[in-house]
Design a protein around this motif. Sequence first.
Motif, PDB file in Angstrom:
ATOM      1  N   UNK A  20       8.959  79.001 -10.429  1.00  0.00           N
ATOM      2  CA  UNK A  20      10.036  78.539  -9.543  1.00  0.00           C
ATOM      3  C   UNK A  20       9.500  77.518  -8.540  1.00  0.00           C
ATOM      4  N   UNK A  21       8.269  77.766  -8.044  1.00  0.00           N
ATOM      5  CA  UNK A  21       7.693  76.826  -7.087  1.00  0.00           C
ATOM      6  C   UNK A  21       7.473  75.471  -7.749  1.00  0.00           C
ATOM      7  N   UNK A  22       6.942  75.503  -8.968  1.00  0.00           N
ATOM      8  CA  UNK A  22       6.698  74.251  -9.689  1.00  0.00           C
ATOM      9  C   UNK A  22       8.012  73.531  -9.973  1.00  0.00           C
ATOM     10  N   UNK A  23       9.007  74.305 -10.424  1.00  0.00           N
ATOM     11  CA  UNK A  23      10.311  73.695 -10.714  1.00  0.00           C
ATOM     12  C   UNK A  23      10.963  73.161  -9.447  1.00  0.00           C
ATOM     13  N   UNK A  24      10.759  73.852  -8.330  1.00  0.00           N
ATOM     14  CA  UNK A  24      11.301  73.369  -7.065  1.00  0.00           C
ATOM     15  C   UNK A  24      10.699  72.037  -6.672  1.00  0.00           C
ATOM     16  N   UNK A  25       9.382  71.901  -6.887  1.00  0.00           N
ATOM     17  CA  UNK A  25       8.717  70.632  -6.579  1.00  0.00           C
ATOM     18  C   UNK A  25       9.233  69.526  -7.493  1.00  0.00           C
ATOM     19  N   UNK A  26       9.400  69.869  -8.783  1.00  0.00           N
ATOM     20  CA  UNK A  26       9.919  68.864  -9.722  1.00  0.00           C
ATOM     21  C   UNK A  26      11.350  68.468  -9.333  1.00  0.00           C
ATOM     22  N   UNK A  27      12.169  69.470  -8.985  1.00  0.00           N
ATOM     23  CA  UNK A  27      13.546  69.173  -8.577  1.00  0.00           C
ATOM     24  C   UNK A  27      13.601  68.327  -7.320  1.00  0.00           C
ATOM     25  N   UNK A  28      12.701  68.600  -6.368  1.00  0.00           N
ATOM     26  CA  UNK A  28      12.647  67.790  -5.148  1.00  0.00           C
ATOM     27  C   UNK A  28      12.266  66.347  -5.475  1.00  0.00           C
ATOM     28  N   UNK A  29      11.322  66.191  -6.417  1.00  0.00           N
ATOM     29  CA  UNK A  29      10.943  64.833  -6.818  1.00  0.00           C
ATOM     30  C   UNK A  29      12.089  64.097  -7.489  1.00  0.00           C
ATOM     31  N   UNK A  30      12.834  64.811  -8.341  1.00  0.00           N
ATOM     32  CA  UNK A  30      13.995  64.195  -8.980  1.00  0.00           C
ATOM     33  C   UNK A  30      15.068  63.841  -7.949  1.00  0.00           C
ATOM     34  N   UNK A  31      15.237  64.701  -6.936  1.00  0.00           N
ATOM     35  CA  UNK A  31      16.201  64.399  -5.875  1.00  0.00           C
ATOM     36  C   UNK A  31      15.803  63.180  -5.078  1.00  0.00           C
ATOM     37  N   UNK A  32      14.500  63.053  -4.796  1.00  0.00           N
ATOM     38  CA  UNK A  32      14.020  61.871  -4.075  1.00  0.00           C
ATOM     39  C   UNK A  32      14.211  60.608  -4.917  1.00  0.00           C
ATOM     40  N   UNK A  33      13.981  60.722  -6.226  1.00  0.00           N
ATOM     41  CA  UNK A  33      14.189  59.577  -7.118  1.00  0.00           C
ATOM     42  C   UNK A  33      15.661  59.179  -7.158  1.00  0.00           C
ATOM     43  N   UNK A  34      16.527  60.199  -7.159  1.00  0.00           N
ATOM     44  CA  UNK A  34      17.971  59.923  -7.147  1.00  0.00           C
ATOM     45  C   UNK A  34      18.373  59.193  -5.870  1.00  0.00           C
ATOM     46  N   UNK A  35      17.867  59.648  -4.725  1.00  0.00           N
ATOM     47  CA  UNK A  35      18.197  59.006  -3.449  1.00  0.00           C
ATOM     48  C   UNK A  35      17.660  57.577  -3.393  1.00  0.00           C
ATOM     49  N   UNK A  36      16.499  57.337  -4.017  1.00  0.00           N
ATOM     50  CA  UNK A  36      15.901  56.008  -3.996  1.00  0.00           C
ATOM     51  C   UNK A  36      16.673  55.019  -4.874  1.00  0.00           C
ATOM     52  N   UNK A  37      17.203  55.518  -5.993  1.00  0.00           N
ATOM     53  CA  UNK A  37      17.925  54.635  -6.914  1.00  0.00           C
ATOM     54  C   UNK A  37      19.384  54.419  -6.516  1.00  0.00           C
ATOM     55  N   UNK A  38      19.915  55.264  -5.665  1.00  0.00           N
ATOM     56  CA  UNK A  38      21.323  55.106  -5.265  1.00  0.00           C
ATOM     57  C   UNK A  38      21.474  53.865  -4.389  1.00  0.00           C
ATOM     58  N   UNK A  39      22.461  52.985  -4.692  1.00  0.00           N
ATOM     59  CA  UNK A  39      22.634  51.760  -3.897  1.00  0.00           C
ATOM     60  C   UNK A  39      23.221  52.068  -2.522  1.00  0.00           C
ATOM     61  N   UNK A  40      22.933  51.193  -1.583  1.00  0.00           N
ATOM     62  CA  UNK A  40      23.498  51.315  -0.238  1.00  0.00           C
ATOM     63  C   UNK A  40      24.896  50.698  -0.238  1.00  0.00           C
ATOM     64  N   UNK A  41      25.838  51.403   0.328  1.00  0.00           N
ATOM     65  CA  UNK A  41      27.205  50.902   0.417  1.00  0.00           C
ATOM     66  C   UNK A  41      27.617  50.809   1.885  1.00  0.00           C
ATOM     67  N   UNK A  42      28.711  50.061   2.105  1.00  0.00           N
ATOM     68  CA  UNK A  42      29.226  49.844   3.459  1.00  0.00           C
ATOM     69  C   UNK A  42      30.708  50.205   3.490  1.00  0.00           C
TER      70      UNK A  42
END
Length: 349
Positions: free
Chosen positions: A35-57
Motif C-alpha cells: 500500500x505504501x508503494x502504491x501510495x507513492x506511485x499514485x502520488x507520482x501519477x497525481x503530480x504528473x496529472x497536475x503538471x500536464x493539466x493546462x492553466x485556464x482563466x
Amino acid sequence: MKQEQYPYEPEFSFKQLLAKRREDFWMLWKHRYKFIVLGIIGAGLGALYAWTRPITYTSKLTFVVEEGGSGGGSLLSGLAGQFGFDLGGMSGTGGVLAGDNVQELLRSNKMIKNTLLTPYPADSSLTLADRYAETSDLSKPWAEKYNNGKVIRFPAEGKYNRLQDSLLQVMMKTITESELAVGKTDKKLSFFEASVTMADEEVAQLFTTRLIDQATRFYIDTKTLRQRTNVNRLQARADSIERLLNRKTYSASAANNVLLDINPAYPTANVNVELKERDKMVLQTIYAEIVKNLEISRTMLIQETPTFQIVDEPELPLKKNRTGYLKSMVLGGLLLGFIYALYLLLVKK
C-alpha cells in the motif's frame, strides 16, 4: 416417505460480522508495504496529472435585465386606440424573451457564433474565432488533418465553406458544454452571471463582454420590434403628409396672388382658392393627428425598451485555474490504494 431436507441458514450475528471485518483488516495489514508503494506511485501519477493539466482563466460578468415598465402602457394604448392605432403589444413583460429565458439566449448557437466572428483587436484581419481555435489547440490539428496543413481562417464577412462551418460547430459545442455557464446569483434576485473559462486570458475576457453585447442588442431589438415598426410607419406617414402640406401651402399662396389680378366680374374666380384652402386645412388636421400619435408611440417605445445593466465587468488579470499538486498527489495515492484494497477483498479473498 422420505422427508425433504432444506438448506440450513445460519442466524445473523453482529459478533461474527465484526470478526469478519477484523479478519479483512488484518489481511490488508499484511500488505501494508505494498500500500505504501502504491501510495507513492499514485502520488507520482497525481503530480504528473497536475503538471500536464493546462492553466485556464475564468472571466465573470454580472448584469441585470430590467424589463420595460408597463405602468402607463394601458393608458397610452387606450389613448392611441382612440385614433385607430394599436400600441398595446409592448405593454407587458411576457413573451419569448421574458424572465429567465435570457439565460438560454446567451447559450444559443446564434449568440455564440456572432460573438466568435467579431474582429480580434490585436489584429483586424483576424476574428475571435481564429484566436480561439489557436489557443484551444484546434487550429493546427484541423489544418494538418483536413486542410493540407493550411490554417483555417474565419473572415468577419463572407460565406464559409463546409470545413469552416464544421470547425465553428466544434468550437460552439465546446463552449456551450464545458466553458460557458450562465445563471442567477440568487433565485430571488434579478442578477445574472455569465462565466467563461478558456485557455487564453484575453480571449476569455473579450468573449464574455462581446457575448453580453450581442445578446443585449438582440434582446432589445426583439422586445421592441413591433413598437419600432409602428414608430417608423408613423414617421414615414408624417413625413409624406408634411411634404404634401408644404406643396398645398405654396399652391394656396400662389392662387391668392392670382386672385388679385382676376376680373371681379367672374363669379367663380375664387373657387380655386377656396378648394386649395380646404385641402390645406384637411391636410393640417391629418398631420396634427399623426404627429400626436407619433409622439405617443415614441413615448411607448422609450418606456417599453428593456435595459441590460452591467454590474461587474471582467478585468485583467483574470482568475487563474491551476490544478493543485498536493491535492492531486493525495487523491492519486488514495485512489490507487483503494483500488488495490478492493482487489484484495473481492478477488484474493
